[in-house]
Design a protein around this motif. Structure first.
Motif, short mmCIF file in Angstrom:
data_model
loop_
_atom_site.label_atom_id
_atom_site.label_comp_id
_atom_site.label_asym_id
_atom_site.label_seq_id
_atom_site.Cartn_x
_atom_site.Cartn_y
_atom_site.Cartn_z
N UNK A 81 0.84 -1.19 0.00
CA UNK A 81 0.00 0.00 0.00
C UNK A 81 0.88 1.24 0.00
N UNK A 82 0.53 2.19 -0.83
CA UNK A 82 1.14 3.51 -0.80
C UNK A 82 0.08 4.45 -0.25
N UNK A 83 0.41 5.14 0.83
CA UNK A 83 -0.55 5.98 1.55
C UNK A 83 -0.09 7.43 1.51
N UNK A 84 -0.99 8.33 1.16
CA UNK A 84 -0.71 9.75 1.22
C UNK A 84 -1.67 10.36 2.24
N UNK A 85 -1.10 10.95 3.30
CA UNK A 85 -1.90 11.58 4.33
C UNK A 85 -1.06 12.60 5.07
N UNK A 86 -1.69 13.66 5.50
CA UNK A 86 -1.01 14.69 6.29
C UNK A 86 0.26 15.19 5.62
#
Length: 136
Positions: A81-86
């Motif tokens: 998973x590649x996660x983009x947050x904050x």
């Protein structure tokens, strides 16, 4: 001619009402464009599968289903998973954790508003991907 027009308008009105009142449409509309899965997560397609993602800071759980929403075996699956947050991007490996579960934990943000891309390779199949947004 007038009767045909009236019949067509009536048919169109009934069809629109049936669509607007259908459970799938109501669920999709209520979730802001998202369909909720049996575990409270967002359901999207990943290749021939349906995946439900339940995410919060430090944990992502992916429930995998076949095209008919039956449990899909994750034994031998590889996922990332590649996660983009904050304002940050993190990449984590998901490991099979139950018959249809892939899971990752770690120091990453994945709460409300996080955007994720899940890459999935099932044994003997090509890699597929799905995009998710966490409505929180």
């Amino acid at each position: 001619m007038r009767i045909r027009l009236l019949a067509f308008v009536s048919f169109a009105a009934i069809s629109f009402a049936a669509l607007a009142l259908s459970p799938a449409h109501a669920q999709h509309a209520a979730g802001g464009g998202h369909i909720s899965g049996p575990n409270g997560g967002v359901v999207e397609d990943i290749g021939p599968f349906h995946a439900e993602v339940v995410a919060r800071d430090g944990e992502i759980v992916v429930y995998l289903f076949d095209g008919k929403m039956r449990v899909a075996d994750t034994a031998g699956a590889k996922a990332r998973a590649t996660i983009q947050a904050s304002g940050k991007t993190a990449t984590v490996d998901l490991a099979p954790a139950a018959p249809n579960v892939l899971k990752a934990t770690g120091a990453f943000a994945a709460g409300k508003g996080a955007k994720m891309v899940i890459f999935l390779t099932m044994p003997g199949q090509k890699m597929v991907q799905g995009r998710f947004a966490n409505p929180g």
